[in-house]
Motif scaffolding. Structure first.
Motif, mmCIF file in Angstrom:
data_model
loop_
_atom_site.group_PDB
_atom_site.id
_atom_site.type_symbol
_atom_site.label_atom_id
_atom_site.label_comp_id
_atom_site.label_asym_id
_atom_site.label_seq_id
_atom_site.Cartn_x
_atom_site.Cartn_y
_atom_site.Cartn_z
ATOM 1 N N ILE A 164 0.854 -1.195 0.000
ATOM 2 C CA ILE A 164 0.000 0.000 0.000
ATOM 3 C C ILE A 164 0.888 1.243 0.000
ATOM 4 C CG2 ILE A 164 -1.703 1.320 1.362
ATOM 5 C CD1 ILE A 164 -2.853 -1.431 2.218
ATOM 6 N N GLY A 165 0.566 2.174 -0.896
ATOM 7 C CA GLY A 165 1.365 3.398 -1.021
ATOM 8 C C GLY A 165 2.365 3.328 -2.169
ATOM 9 N N ARG A 166 2.639 2.117 -2.652
ATOM 10 C CA ARG A 166 3.603 1.970 -3.756
ATOM 11 C C ARG A 166 2.960 2.375 -5.086
ATOM 12 N NH1 ARG A 166 7.705 -1.769 -2.647
ATOM 13 N NH2 ARG A 166 8.429 -1.200 -4.701
ATOM 14 N N ARG A 167 3.797 2.766 -6.049
ATOM 15 C CA ARG A 167 3.303 3.168 -7.370
ATOM 16 C C ARG A 167 3.825 2.221 -8.435
ATOM 17 N NH1 ARG A 167 3.629 9.731 -7.167
ATOM 18 N NH2 ARG A 167 2.192 9.894 -5.410
ATOM 19 N N TYR A 168 2.930 1.848 -9.357
ATOM 20 C CA TYR A 168 3.317 0.909 -10.411
ATOM 21 C C TYR A 168 2.785 1.334 -11.761
ATOM 22 C CZ TYR A 168 4.365 -2.328 -6.614
ATOM 23 O OH TYR A 168 4.883 -2.916 -5.504
ATOM 24 N N ARG A 169 3.506 0.919 -12.795
ATOM 25 C CA ARG A 169 3.023 1.031 -14.159
ATOM 26 C C ARG A 169 2.205 -0.204 -14.472
ATOM 27 N NH1 ARG A 169 5.169 2.827 -19.529
ATOM 28 N NH2 ARG A 169 3.482 4.289 -19.587
ATOM 29 N N VAL A 170 0.994 0.022 -14.925
ATOM 30 C CA VAL A 170 0.068 -1.079 -15.146
ATOM 31 C C VAL A 170 -0.358 -1.076 -16.605
ATOM 32 C CG1 VAL A 170 -2.305 -1.778 -14.617
ATOM 33 C CG2 VAL A 170 -0.780 -1.097 -12.775
ATOM 34 N N LEU A 171 -0.350 -2.251 -17.224
ATOM 35 C CA LEU A 171 -0.937 -2.369 -18.558
ATOM 36 C C LEU A 171 -2.404 -2.747 -18.342
ATOM 37 C CD1 LEU A 171 -0.866 -2.419 -21.610
ATOM 38 C CD2 LEU A 171 0.152 -4.696 -21.536
ATOM 39 N N VAL A 172 -3.308 -1.874 -18.781
ATOM 40 C CA VAL A 172 -4.730 -2.037 -18.438
ATOM 41 C C VAL A 172 -5.367 -3.085 -19.355
ATOM 42 C CG1 VAL A 172 -6.889 -0.843 -18.014
ATOM 43 C CG2 VAL A 172 -4.721 0.400 -17.799
ATOM 44 N N ASP A 173 -5.858 -4.184 -18.735
ATOM 45 C CA ASP A 173 -6.403 -5.301 -19.501
ATOM 46 C C ASP A 173 -7.866 -5.144 -19.859
ATOM 47 O OD1 ASP A 173 -4.152 -6.846 -19.709
ATOM 48 O OD2 ASP A 173 -4.430 -7.740 -17.732
ATOM 49 N N GLY A 174 -8.616 -4.405 -19.035
ATOM 50 C CA GLY A 174 -10.045 -4.292 -19.324
ATOM 51 C C GLY A 174 -10.821 -4.109 -18.048
ATOM 52 N N LYS A 175 -12.133 -4.410 -18.139
ATOM 53 C CA LYS A 175 -12.987 -4.237 -16.966
ATOM 54 C C LYS A 175 -12.808 -5.412 -16.015
ATOM 55 C CE LYS A 175 -16.664 -1.402 -18.735
ATOM 56 N NZ LYS A 175 -18.046 -1.412 -19.230
ATOM 57 N N ALA A 176 -12.856 -5.113 -14.720
ATOM 58 C CA ALA A 176 -12.807 -6.181 -13.725
ATOM 59 C C ALA A 176 -14.133 -6.940 -13.762
ATOM 60 C CB ALA A 176 -12.556 -5.592 -12.350
ATOM 61 N N LEU A 177 -14.095 -8.178 -13.291
ATOM 62 C CA LEU A 177 -15.305 -9.002 -13.341
ATOM 63 C C LEU A 177 -16.443 -8.387 -12.550
ATOM 64 C CD1 LEU A 177 -14.046 -12.692 -13.137
ATOM 65 C CD2 LEU A 177 -15.133 -11.524 -15.061
ATOM 66 N N LYS A 178 -16.113 -7.868 -11.373
ATOM 67 C CA LYS A 178 -17.163 -7.299 -10.519
ATOM 68 C C LYS A 178 -17.006 -5.790 -10.422
ATOM 69 C CE LYS A 178 -16.588 -10.629 -7.384
ATOM 70 N NZ LYS A 178 -16.463 -11.176 -6.060
ATOM 71 N N GLY A 179 -18.102 -5.094 -10.227
ATOM 72 C CA GLY A 179 -18.064 -3.658 -10.003
ATOM 73 C C GLY A 179 -17.735 -2.910 -11.280
ATOM 74 N N ASN A 180 -17.429 -1.628 -11.118
ATOM 75 C CA ASN A 180 -17.227 -0.789 -12.291
ATOM 76 C C ASN A 180 -15.761 -0.467 -12.511
ATOM 77 O OD1 ASN A 180 -18.858 0.052 -14.258
ATOM 78 N ND2 ASN A 180 -20.071 1.431 -12.976
ATOM 79 N N LEU A 181 -14.894 -1.322 -11.982
ATOM 80 C CA LEU A 181 -13.469 -0.994 -11.990
ATOM 81 C C LEU A 181 -12.770 -1.539 -13.231
ATOM 82 C CD1 LEU A 181 -12.730 -1.768 -8.244
ATOM 83 C CD2 LEU A 181 -13.176 0.460 -9.291
ATOM 84 N N LEU A 182 -11.614 -0.964 -13.503
ATOM 85 C CA LEU A 182 -10.735 -1.520 -14.529
ATOM 86 C C LEU A 182 -9.700 -2.387 -13.838
ATOM 87 C CD1 LEU A 182 -10.062 1.678 -16.670
ATOM 88 C CD2 LEU A 182 -11.733 -0.136 -17.091
ATOM 89 N N GLN A 183 -9.046 -3.260 -14.596
ATOM 90 C CA GLN A 183 -7.955 -4.014 -13.995
ATOM 91 C C GLN A 183 -6.784 -4.154 -14.946
ATOM 92 O OE1 GLN A 183 -9.614 -7.957 -13.046
ATOM 93 N NE2 GLN A 183 -8.162 -8.774 -14.519
ATOM 94 N N GLY A 184 -5.610 -4.274 -14.337
ATOM 95 C CA GLY A 184 -4.399 -4.460 -15.123
ATOM 96 C C GLY A 184 -3.363 -5.151 -14.263
ATOM 97 N N ARG A 185 -2.177 -5.343 -14.834
ATOM 98 C CA ARG A 185 -1.116 -6.013 -14.081
ATOM 99 C C ARG A 185 0.113 -5.133 -14.000
ATOM 100 N NH1 ARG A 185 -1.620 -11.693 -13.272
ATOM 101 N NH2 ARG A 185 -3.669 -12.374 -13.967
ATOM 102 N N ASN A 186 0.778 -5.206 -12.854
ATOM 103 C CA ASN A 186 2.024 -4.451 -12.686
ATOM 104 C C ASN A 186 3.179 -5.319 -13.199
ATOM 105 O OD1 ASN A 186 2.750 -6.228 -10.696
ATOM 106 N ND2 ASN A 186 2.906 -4.733 -9.055
ATOM 107 N N PRO A 187 4.405 -4.809 -13.222
ATOM 108 C CA PRO A 187 5.500 -5.616 -13.772
ATOM 109 C C PRO A 187 5.649 -6.972 -13.066
ATOM 110 C CG PRO A 187 6.191 -3.340 -13.593
ATOM 111 C CD PRO A 187 4.829 -3.422 -12.935
ATOM 112 N N ALA A 188 5.425 -7.007 -11.746
ATOM 113 C CA ALA A 188 5.565 -8.264 -11.009
ATOM 114 C C ALA A 188 4.374 -9.192 -11.225
ATOM 115 C CB ALA A 188 5.749 -7.975 -9.522
ATOM 116 N N ASP A 189 3.467 -8.811 -12.113
ATOM 117 C CA ASP A 189 2.315 -9.631 -12.509
ATOM 118 C C ASP A 189 1.188 -9.620 -11.488
ATOM 119 O OD1 ASP A 189 1.342 -10.907 -14.749
ATOM 120 O OD2 ASP A 189 1.744 -12.921 -13.971
ATOM 121 N N LYS A 190 1.161 -8.629 -10.608
ATOM 122 C CA LYS A 190 0.049 -8.533 -9.649
ATOM 123 C C LYS A 190 -1.109 -7.781 -10.281
ATOM 124 C CE LYS A 190 2.475 -8.919 -5.338
ATOM 125 N NZ LYS A 190 1.904 -10.088 -4.662
#
Ligand code: SAH
Ligand code: SF4
Ligand code: F3S
Length: 435
Positions: free
Chosen positions: A377-403
């Protein structure tokens, strides 16, 4: 021309083969359509565990009514499952008219046309585990336009005693660096930003080539202009070499994410599995990785209930999870695969014990992952945005470490990079906000 639907199961190898088959069929003028109206259904099925096979068997019954009425759909059974039980499937279900193992997918487009135009069944099995009929297409028709996988080697020669893969995907063979580079270039020119190099054991890449290693390949691919992210999987503990760590550290576009399957925490069980390392040897590799890549996302695979696994052996696996603190672990209860050495071992473990052990490692790993993620928490990452998350109205992507990181944002950022600050965490994902 005909309409086809694809049903894809299993790991990224099958996914990759499926994308190539789809690309080849579209290039010939066929079109992808909904299952209900398709002339042909192409299954790309998995055999890794009983459950994976079962899924495909249970789907196959659904086509009976339409087949009897219309003589459609024609089913092509491909992927690892086809090599294992495809012929049984075609005997039981007359609509299965093409069977092709993974080393024959180059012949699938022709076979499908033959099967659609007549009464002939086409069976293309990999009788010789070295034979190879590749499909010479890059996987251009994919789910994500900005991400793609590229297979770097065929087959596997490790013969872990529980595993069906060496029997269904045949002998190990590296693809040539030139072929791999050309495929990556073609994909990047088509808009791909992230590539994942695939092999059952990427560290053996080049063993059959002239002085060219996996680390060489990583360095060469990383230099392809326009490639923003490079990933790979899977690594094999004692084949893993430090020059892979150096390649990641030395190229800012190679992601520090490593899947290093441990499979068991007991040396006795590792030996019975024919995994060629001890827990201490495994620990040395983990040390080397963590020293060179402090930001690494380290994941693993673990099997519980391998034949002969005692409570003491299992306790060693629990201890290993506590010791190595992986970001994520793909856990599985041992599943008996006909024809593998472990299937013939006495001392098979009852399902109830396997399930109890599986629940226990899952519970423990959930805690460990939450603990690790909360510290981000508090860390900053570059995320490649994959699309909409399954639930809710959020987007999702992965950081370099694949999280996986979930965050609010406009749909227009899908397929691009976003800088995200982590604001909350649970075991499976992080939450954040776009900066
Ligand atoms: N080549 C990779 C992964 C191959 S299969 C490796 O060596 O790790 C993916 C995972 O499926 C394996 O890591 C293993 O954990 C699991 N698996 C393979 N065979 C299995 C079986 N018979 N029962 C349960 N899990 C199995
Ligand atoms: Fe299976 Fe072992 Fe090969 Fe992985 S390395 S695919 S687990 S035989
Ligand atoms: Fe993958 Fe399943 Fe084959 S896990 S290699 S698709 S048996």
């Amino acid at each position: 021309m005909y309409g086809f639907a694809m049903k894809v199961y299993g790991c990224q190898m099958n996914q990759y083969d499926a994308d190539k088959i789809r690309t080849a069929l579209v290039a010939r003028g066929a079109y992808e359509t909904a299952e209900e109206g398709a002339d042909a259904i192409v299954f790309v099925g998995c055999s890794i565990r009983d459950k994976a096979e079962h899924k495909v068997w249970s789907e196959l019954g659904h086509y009976e009514e339409r087949w009897r009425k219309e003589g459609r759909p024609v089913v092509a059974m491909t992927g690892c499952i086809a090599q294992n039980v495809g012929v049984d499937m075609s005997r039981r279900y007359p609509w299965v008219r093409v069977v092709s193992g993974p080393r024959h997918i180059g012949l699938v487009p022709d076979a499908l046309e033959t099967a659609l135009s007549g009464d002939e069944k086409v069976v293309l099995l990999d009788d010789d585990p070295r034979e190879l009929h590749e499909l010479r297409f890059a996987p251009l028709e994919r789910q994500f336009p900005w991400k793609a996988s590229v297979m770097i080697s065929h087959g596997c020669d490790n013969f872990c005693t529980y595993c069906i893969v060496p029997y269904v995907r045949g002998r190990f063979a590296s693809r040539s660096p030139r072929e791999i580079m050309d495929e990556v270039k073609q994909l990047v020119e088509g808009g791909v930003k992230e590539i994942c190099l695939l092999g059952q054991n990427v560290d053996t890449y080049g063993r059959d080539l002239d002085r060219y290693s996996f680390a060489d390949l990583l360095n060469d691919v990383a230099h392809i202009a326009g490639l923003e992210r490079l990933r790979f999987m899977t690594s094999y503990p004692t084949d893993f070499t430090k020059d892979v760590v150096d390649a990641i550290a030395g190229n800012s576009n190679i992601c520090p994410a490593i899947n290093l399957p441990i499979q068991a925490g007991s040396d006795r069980i590792l030996k019975a599995m024919n995994r060629r390392y001890t827990v201490e040897e495994y620990a040395e590799v983990v040390d080397c990785i963590r020293r060179g890549l402090p930001e690494v996302g380290l994941t693993s695979d673990l099997i519980v209930g391998f034949p002969g696994e005692t409570d003491e052996d299992f306790a060693c696996s629990v201890a290993a999870l506590k010791r190595f603190r992986f970001d994520q672990v793909h856990t599985a209860a041992y599943s008996r695969r006909q024809g593998t050495p472990a299937a013939a071992m006495r001392e098979q473990i009852p399902e109830s014990v396997k399930n109890r052990r599986l629940n226990e490692v899952n519970r423990l790993q959930t805690e460990i992952a939450r603990d690790i993620n909360e510290k981000l928490i508090g860390r900053r990452y570059r995320v490649l945005v994959d699309g909409k998350a399954l639930k809710g109205n959020l987007l999702q992507g992965r950081n370099p470490a694949d999280k996986v990181i979930l965050f609010e944002g406009a749909e227009s950022v899908i397929g691009t990079f976003a800088d995200v600050e982590v604001t909350a965490a649970d075991s499976w994902s992080l939450k954040g906000r776009i900066l």
